[in-house]
Design an enzyme around this catalytic site. Structure first.
Site, PDB file in Angstrom:
ATOM      1  N   ARG A  25       0.835  -1.213   0.000  1.00  8.15           N
ATOM      2  CA  ARG A  25       0.000   0.000   0.000  1.00  8.15           C
ATOM      3  C   ARG A  25       0.861   1.252   0.000  1.00  8.15           C
ATOM      4  O   ARG A  25       0.347   2.360   0.051  1.00  8.15           O
ATOM      5  CB  ARG A  25      -0.930  -0.001   1.215  1.00  8.15           C
ATOM      6  CG  ARG A  25      -2.005  -1.051   1.066  1.00  8.15           C
ATOM      7  CD  ARG A  25      -3.057  -0.946   2.131  1.00  8.15           C
ATOM      8  NE  ARG A  25      -4.129  -1.898   1.849  1.00  8.15           N
ATOM      9  CZ  ARG A  25      -4.869  -2.492   2.777  1.00  8.15           C
ATOM     10  NH1 ARG A  25      -4.679  -2.203   4.059  1.00  8.15           N
ATOM     11  NH2 ARG A  25      -5.811  -3.328   2.435  1.00  8.15           N
ATOM     12  N   GLU A  37      -0.679  -8.994  -5.452  1.00  3.81           N
ATOM     13  CA  GLU A  37      -1.932  -9.729  -5.633  1.00  3.81           C
ATOM     14  C   GLU A  37      -1.687 -11.192  -5.976  1.00  3.81           C
ATOM     15  O   GLU A  37      -2.419 -12.075  -5.529  1.00  3.81           O
ATOM     16  CB  GLU A  37      -2.795  -9.067  -6.709  1.00  3.81           C
ATOM     17  CG  GLU A  37      -3.294  -7.663  -6.354  1.00  3.81           C
ATOM     18  CD  GLU A  37      -4.171  -7.639  -5.106  1.00  3.81           C
ATOM     19  OE1 GLU A  37      -4.670  -8.705  -4.697  1.00  3.81           O
ATOM     20  OE2 GLU A  37      -4.345  -6.546  -4.540  1.00  3.81           O
ATOM     21  N   GLN A  42      -4.715 -16.972  -2.147  1.00  4.14           N
ATOM     22  CA  GLN A  42      -4.855 -18.092  -1.222  1.00  4.14           C
ATOM     23  C   GLN A  42      -3.735 -18.148  -0.179  1.00  4.14           C
ATOM     24  O   GLN A  42      -3.354 -19.216   0.293  1.00  4.14           O
ATOM     25  CB  GLN A  42      -4.895 -19.418  -1.998  1.00  4.14           C
ATOM     26  CG  GLN A  42      -6.092 -19.541  -2.910  1.00  4.14           C
ATOM     27  CD  GLN A  42      -7.366 -19.775  -2.160  1.00  4.14           C
ATOM     28  OE1 GLN A  42      -7.683 -20.873  -1.763  1.00  4.14           O
ATOM     29  NE2 GLN A  42      -8.125 -18.694  -1.925  1.00  4.14           N
ATOM     30  N   THR A  43      -3.184 -16.977   0.134  1.00  2.00           N
ATOM     31  CA  THR A  43      -2.057 -16.923   1.057  1.00  2.00           C
ATOM     32  C   THR A  43      -2.238 -15.748   2.015  1.00  2.00           C
ATOM     33  O   THR A  43      -2.625 -14.665   1.587  1.00  2.00           O
ATOM     34  CB  THR A  43      -0.732 -16.762   0.278  1.00  2.00           C
ATOM     35  OG1 THR A  43      -0.682 -17.758  -0.753  1.00  2.00           O
ATOM     36  CG2 THR A  43       0.466 -16.922   1.183  1.00  2.00           C
ATOM     37  N   LEU A  80       6.491 -20.696  -0.611  1.00  5.82           N
ATOM     38  CA  LEU A  80       5.241 -19.937  -0.697  1.00  5.82           C
ATOM     39  C   LEU A  80       4.113 -20.778  -1.290  1.00  5.82           C
ATOM     40  O   LEU A  80       2.935 -20.467  -1.093  1.00  5.82           O
ATOM     41  CB  LEU A  80       5.470 -18.672  -1.528  1.00  5.82           C
ATOM     42  CG  LEU A  80       4.501 -17.508  -1.363  1.00  5.82           C
ATOM     43  CD1 LEU A  80       4.307 -17.152   0.108  1.00  5.82           C
ATOM     44  CD2 LEU A  80       4.998 -16.288  -2.126  1.00  5.82           C
ATOM     45  N   TYR A 120     -10.252 -12.167 -10.221  1.00  9.66           N
ATOM     46  CA  TYR A 120      -9.860 -11.437  -9.021  1.00  9.66           C
ATOM     47  C   TYR A 120      -8.648 -10.526  -9.258  1.00  9.66           C
ATOM     48  O   TYR A 120      -8.711  -9.306  -9.051  1.00  9.66           O
ATOM     49  CB  TYR A 120      -9.569 -12.372  -7.822  1.00  9.66           C
ATOM     50  CG  TYR A 120      -8.908 -11.582  -6.742  1.00  9.66           C
ATOM     51  CD1 TYR A 120      -9.656 -10.728  -5.946  1.00  9.66           C
ATOM     52  CD2 TYR A 120      -7.512 -11.557  -6.603  1.00  9.66           C
ATOM     53  CE1 TYR A 120      -9.052  -9.897  -5.007  1.00  9.66           C
ATOM     54  CE2 TYR A 120      -6.909 -10.740  -5.674  1.00  9.66           C
ATOM     55  CZ  TYR A 120      -7.686  -9.916  -4.889  1.00  9.66           C
ATOM     56  OH  TYR A 120      -7.091  -9.085  -3.991  1.00  9.66           O
ATOM     57  N   ASP A 138     -12.907 -11.785  -3.761  1.00  8.55           N
ATOM     58  CA  ASP A 138     -12.140 -12.870  -3.148  1.00  8.55           C
ATOM     59  C   ASP A 138     -12.997 -13.535  -2.066  1.00  8.55           C
ATOM     60  O   ASP A 138     -14.191 -13.250  -1.943  1.00  8.55           O
ATOM     61  CB  ASP A 138     -10.841 -12.320  -2.557  1.00  8.55           C
ATOM     62  CG  ASP A 138     -11.104 -11.507  -1.313  1.00  8.55           C
ATOM     63  OD1 ASP A 138     -12.219 -10.946  -1.190  1.00  8.55           O
ATOM     64  OD2 ASP A 138     -10.219 -11.437  -0.439  1.00  8.55           O
ATOM     65  N   CYS A 207     -26.674  -4.829   7.457  1.00 12.31           N
ATOM     66  CA  CYS A 207     -26.458  -6.281   7.412  1.00 12.31           C
ATOM     67  C   CYS A 207     -27.709  -7.068   7.777  1.00 12.31           C
ATOM     68  O   CYS A 207     -28.151  -7.072   8.929  1.00 12.31           O
ATOM     69  CB  CYS A 207     -25.298  -6.651   8.340  1.00 12.31           C
ATOM     70  SG  CYS A 207     -24.822  -8.383   8.240  1.00 12.31           S
TER      71      CYS A 207
END
Length: 338
Positions: A25, A37, A42-43, A80, A120, A138, A207
């Site tokens: 960021r 990204e 998935q990590t 990884l 994604y 995601d 919500c």
DNA sequence: CAACCGTGGAT
DNA sequence: TATCCAAGGTT
């Protein structure tokens, strides 16, 4: 029905105050955002941070990565997982280098055609780097949206993801990159899977599942299937020159990573000698047993030590083994040589 | 489209 | 120990 404008306003206000200070960021460089990204696929964030910093340090520009040797890049990715991610990214940045003059395409259509760029990652990069109004759906977003709308559809189905993507794009504001990140950040820190912090939620008033006290019933998801259990013998074959037999894996699982000879437990030594073209010492008891769990398989490995006087191009100095990319499963085997 | 593709952490 | 989960993509 969601009040779109008010929802986006509440969410973005919360995000601007509470967003975590993550390495990716601190940049507007599309290449670095793209890299982050791919790593985050998935990590978990904590796992990615040291790898991201290492890659940015070693490959600060798209050309640095594109010009790098694939095996060295794989080595840097070691540990990884999902190794096709970096093989695809490496291929994709090479494509960008020669097709787009090393400039990450700002046209979504061009970017989505690159290897390893799916719905994604395409949406995330194009919205965060270029502010295109494309959703980035995601697991976090699926959970958040399912709870907001009491959506009973199975989020593991592609049709559901596609539909949620369209829905998010119907409410996405001009600050699309921040909005996408805010939805994910909300899912990662407030609207968590097990113990959501609904009392701190900036969009609690929107919500549906909170109103009906059914938050924990969402999202709906079919239970995962059982892993296949596989039993292997792994052979550490040594010669008299402090070398071990090791070669690159060509199968889809762990492609490009180095491995030691691995056979079903009922394979005879004679068959192995024939396939490897080696004359091997007599088989003794295994020196170790190891277990390794993958996404859809479990390996139970017996580790054997063998010796040979035969020559082969696949022998590598034991002290040089760490220069080669190796899966965690094979690292568990190799450690028994030390 | 369902199955395949890694690893480590949390519970 | 068993299961789920984590900023998914490819086939």
């Amino acid at each position: 029905m969601l009040n779109k404008n008010e929802f986006a306003l509440n969410l973005l206000e919360w995000y601007h105050i509470n967003k975590r200070d993550l390495p990716w960021r601190q940049t507007n460089d599309p290449y670095k955002i793209w890299l982050s990204e791919v790593m985050l696929q998935q990590t978990q964030v904590q796992t990615v941070i040291p790898y991201f910093n290492k890659f940015i340090d070693k490959y600060p520009t798209l050309d640095d990565l594109a010009n790098a040797d694939e095996q060295e890049v794989l080595k840097d990715w070691e540990g990884l997982g999902y190794y096709n991610r970096i093989r695809n990214l490496h291929s994709a940045v090479k494509e960008v280098q020669y097709t787009y003059n090393s400039i990450v395409p700002q046209k979504p259509k061009q970017f989505f055609e690159l290897k390893g760029v799916g719905p994604y990652i395409g949406g995330a990069v194009q919205s965060i780097a270029f502010n295109h109004r494309i959703a980035a759906v995601d697991g976090n977003v699926l959970r958040v949206m399912a709870r907001l709308n009491e959506d009973n559809r199975d989020i593991s189905k592609q049709s559901t993801v596609k539909s949620v993507k369209s829905y998010v794009e119907s409410i996405i504001p001009l600050e699309s990159g921040d909005f996408n990140q805010a939805l994910m950040e909300l899912g990662a820190t407030i609207c968590t899977p097990r113990i959501p912090k609904c009392l701190s939620c900036p969009v609690q008033s929107h919500c549906e599942s909170f109103k009906s006290n059914s938050v924990l019933q969402y999202p709906k998801k079919k239970s995962s299937k059982k892993k296949t259990e596989l039993y292997y013998n792994i052979f550490l074959i040594l010669n008299d020159k402090n070398e071990v037999y090791m070669f690159m894996n060509e199968s889809n699982l762990l492609k490009g990573m180095y491995k030691f000879p691995k056979y079903d437990i009922d394979t005879s030594i004679g068959t192995i000698e024939e396939e490897l073209n080696l004359k091997l010492s007599q088989l003794k008891e295994p020196i170790a047993e190891e277990k390794h769990v993958f996404t859809h398989q479990v390996w139970y490995m017996n580790v054997y030590l063998l010796y040979t006087n035969s020559e082969s191009e696949h022998f590598i100095k034991i002290k040089d083994v760490s220069d080669y990319p190796m899966s965690v499963a094979m690292q568990k085997v190799f450690k028994h040589l030390n």
